[in-house]
Write an enzyme that holds these catalytic residues in place. Structure first.
Site, PDB file in Angstrom:
ATOM      1  N   HIS A   1      37.738 -19.736   2.538  1.00 37.19           N
ATOM      2  CA  HIS A   1      37.271 -18.706   3.477  1.00 37.19           C
ATOM      3  C   HIS A   1      37.700 -17.360   2.890  1.00 37.19           C
ATOM      4  CE1 HIS A   1      38.332 -22.111   6.201  1.00 37.19           C
ATOM      5  NE2 HIS A   1      37.364 -21.707   6.986  1.00 37.19           N
TER       6      HIS A   1
ATOM      7  N   ASP B   1      41.297 -16.582   3.350  1.00 35.81           N
ATOM      8  CA  ASP B   1      42.270 -17.459   2.681  1.00 35.81           C
ATOM      9  C   ASP B   1      42.788 -16.806   1.407  1.00 35.81           C
ATOM     10  OD1 ASP B   1      41.476 -19.354   4.542  1.00 35.81           O
ATOM     11  OD2 ASP B   1      40.203 -20.450   3.143  1.00 35.81           O
TER      12      ASP B   1
ATOM     13  N   GLU C   1      32.275 -33.659   8.740  1.00 32.45           N
ATOM     14  CA  GLU C   1      33.725 -33.857   8.632  1.00 32.45           C
ATOM     15  C   GLU C   1      34.156 -35.084   9.433  1.00 32.45           C
ATOM     16  OE1 GLU C   1      36.145 -30.399   8.582  1.00 32.45           O
ATOM     17  OE2 GLU C   1      37.716 -31.333   9.781  1.00 32.45           O
TER      18      GLU C   1
ATOM     19  N   ASP D   1      42.130 -32.673  16.175  1.00 36.77           N
ATOM     20  CA  ASP D   1      41.697 -32.572  14.779  1.00 36.77           C
ATOM     21  C   ASP D   1      42.950 -32.492  13.904  1.00 36.77           C
ATOM     22  OD1 ASP D   1      39.967 -32.205  12.658  1.00 36.77           O
ATOM     23  OD2 ASP D   1      39.413 -30.155  13.153  1.00 36.77           O
TER      24      ASP D   1
ATOM     25  N   ASP E   1      43.458 -33.504  10.875  1.00 31.45           N
ATOM     26  CA  ASP E   1      43.200 -33.170   9.468  1.00 31.45           C
ATOM     27  C   ASP E   1      44.168 -33.837   8.503  1.00 31.45           C
ATOM     28  OD1 ASP E   1      41.019 -31.571  10.063  1.00 31.45           O
ATOM     29  OD2 ASP E   1      42.147 -29.694  10.047  1.00 31.45           O
TER      30      ASP E   1
HETATM   31  C1  XLS Z   1      37.800 -26.751  11.293  1.00 36.94           C
HETATM   32  C2  XLS Z   1      36.843 -26.793  10.192  1.00 36.94           C
HETATM   33  C3  XLS Z   1      37.013 -25.735   9.130  1.00 36.94           C
HETATM   34  C4  XLS Z   1      35.775 -25.612   8.301  1.00 36.94           C
HETATM   35  C5  XLS Z   1      35.670 -24.361   7.504  1.00 36.94           C
HETATM   36  O1  XLS Z   1      37.945 -27.681  12.071  1.00 36.94           O
HETATM   37  O2  XLS Z   1      36.894 -28.073   9.624  1.00 36.94           O
HETATM   38  O3  XLS Z   1      38.133 -26.010   8.343  1.00 36.94           O
HETATM   39  O4  XLS Z   1      35.651 -26.677   7.421  1.00 36.94           O
HETATM   40  O5  XLS Z   1      35.626 -23.234   8.296  1.00 36.94           O
HETATM   41 NI    NI Z   2      35.917 -28.615   7.851  1.00 37.01          NI
HETATM   42 NI    NI Z   3      38.000 -29.598  10.942  1.00 36.27          NI
END
Ligand code: XLS
Ligand code: NI
Ligand code: NI
Length: 443
Positions: free
Chosen positions: A108, A111, A275, A314, A316
């Site tokens: 981004h 970032d 995702e 989420d 991740d």
């Molecule tokens: C958030 C998203 C983010 C996108 C990019 O949940 O996964 O990380 O991939 O903005």
């Molecule tokens: Ni993402």
């Molecule tokens: Ni995400």
């Protein structure tokens, strides 16, 4: 690869280039399955998987959560000067990319360098870091899988970005998108992503959903037109997610985005970036989302991670479930791979994973999971009855009256007459347990 330590500091000391050592290796800092040169179905693993490192999780996420502050104190985050600090971070990022040996990265705008509230100053900062990244890409051979703009963190976006009820906020979103597109194009980025973190609502009571969605579509059209006018040939991806941070996000899931793209005439330029953890938040398996996208020809790219079965959010985490990922690779391989994208590790190490090596273990594990799943899926497709069982299940449509129906040659009366004449259909097994065992047999 040549030396990319342009900044002359080594951040991940004591860790060298991660190599492939094979499944028998005991070395935790080696790939056991990801052999980038191994050829499967005429393509190398590197070409199939197109792995990318996510800048935000790897070099910005500092372990803070809603209940506590940072736990990861990065050595590249120390310099008081905003540009030097960003360059230090980029040095660390490219050192990591080079050592981990994955071909792509994603970022981004915010970032790579901190943004303030001055549009022109932000553009200048990003352009400075883009020049620096160009040198680093040339020195390392790294490529940009996609760029994007963060339109969800700044407080001005609390009511949305392109869907904000206030036009003035929308213009700031547009400014950030324009600069992020310029950066992506300058770095030879292969795609551009829109994840609408706050493009949704917290309450319908104060929301004109129709207008918000129309505005979102307008911004997507303007962004696409601008990028194309600047020579961008890549694909735009929408990343679905049902909620979080909003109560409801308009890009809910693959099917919803598909309908949106059709409604607003965006099908020619946009595909999906799916995702894993977003699929599960939407109440789907990731396999479901992949299949929906593949069937529509929109399987662009994926953000690889995983959630936690015992809680909803989420999280991740890095992928590690061979069974699930093998089922995903079956769909990806049968679809002919990604349309322009790859596998971006949109995943972060845990708050208490505080060793520099943890970032390496995480990416090695994720890459090995997908590489092993690729081998398994290829084996299933080449050597098992998997495909045959499915096509046999539908074979009554391949000839005779079934084919006439498919070809549109039978009306409702004709179907009725066939039913009346042929009586009760034969009982046929769906063979689900057989297929589940088949997957496990190949793992
Ligand atoms: C958030 C998203 C983010 C996108 C990019 O949940 O996964 O990380 O991939 O903005
Ligand atoms: Ni993402
Ligand atoms: Ni995400």
């Amino acid at each position: 690869m040549s030396n990319v330590l342009i900044g002359n500091q080594e951040f991940f000391k004591g860790i060298g280039k991660i190599g492939y050592e094979g499944p028998e290796s005991d070395n935790p800092l080696a790939y056991r399955w990801y052999d980038e040169n191994r050829v499967i179905q005429g393509k190398t693993m590197k070409e199939h998987l197109r792995f990318a490192v996510a800048y935000w999780h790897s070099f910005n996420a500092n372990g803070s959560d809603p209940f506590g502050g940072p736990t990861l104190f990065f050595p590249w985050d120390k310099n008081a000067d905003v540009i030097q600090r960003a360059k230090d971070k980029m040095d660390a990022a490219f050192e990591f990319f080079t050592k981990i040996g994955l071909p792509y990265y994603c970022f981004h705008d915010v970032d790579v360098v901190d943004y303030g509230n001055d549009v022109a100053e932000n553009e200048k900062r990003l352009a400075t870091l883009v020049e620096y990244a160009k040198e680093k890409q040339a020195a390392s051979g790294m490529k940009l899988l996609w760029g994007t703009a963060n339109l969800f963190s700044h407080e001005r976006y609390m009511n949305g970005a392109a869907t904000n009820p206030d036009f003035q906020v929308l213009t700031h979103a547009a400014a950030q998108i324009k600069a992020a597109l310029d950066a992506t194009i300058a770095l030879g980025g292969e795609n551009y992503v829109f994840w609408g973190g706050r493009e949704g609502y917290m309450s319908l009571l104060n929301t004109n959903m129709k207008r918000e969605k129309e505005n979102l579509a307008k911004i997507l059209h303007l962004a696409k037109d601008y990028a194309r006018s600047q020579g961008f040939k890549g694909t735009f991806f929408i990343e679905p997610k049902p909620c979080e941070p909003t109560k409801h996000q308009y890009d809910y899931d693959a099917s919803t985005v598909l309908g949106f793209l059709r409604e607003f005439d965006l099908m020619d330029d946009f595909k999906l970036n799916l995702e894993v953890n977003h699929a599960t938040l939407a109440g789907h398996t990731f396999q479901h989302e992949l299949q929906v996208a593949a069937d529509a020809g929109l399987l662009g790219s994926i953000d690889a991670n995983r959630g936690d079965y015992q809680n909803g959010w989420d999280t991740d985490q890095f992928p590690n479930n061979i069974n699930e990922v093998a089922e995903c690779m079956l769909i990806i391989l049968e679809a002919g791979g990604f349309a322009g994208g790859g596998i971006n590790f949109d995943a972060k190490i845990r708050r208490n994973s505080t060793d520099p090596a943890d970032l390496f273990y995480a990416h090695i594990g994720g890459a090995d999971t997908f590489a092993r799943a690729l081998v398994i899926a290829d084996n299933i497709l080449q050597n098992s009855d998997y495909k045959a069982i499915r096509s046999e299940r539908y074979s009554s449509y391949d000839s005779g009256k079934g084919k006439e129906f498919r070809d549109g040659k039978l009306d409702l009366q004709a179907l009725r007459d066939i039913a009346a004449a042929s009586g009760e259909p034969e009982v046929r097994s769906g063979k689900q347990e057989f297929l589940e065992n088949l997957i496990n047999r190949y793992i």
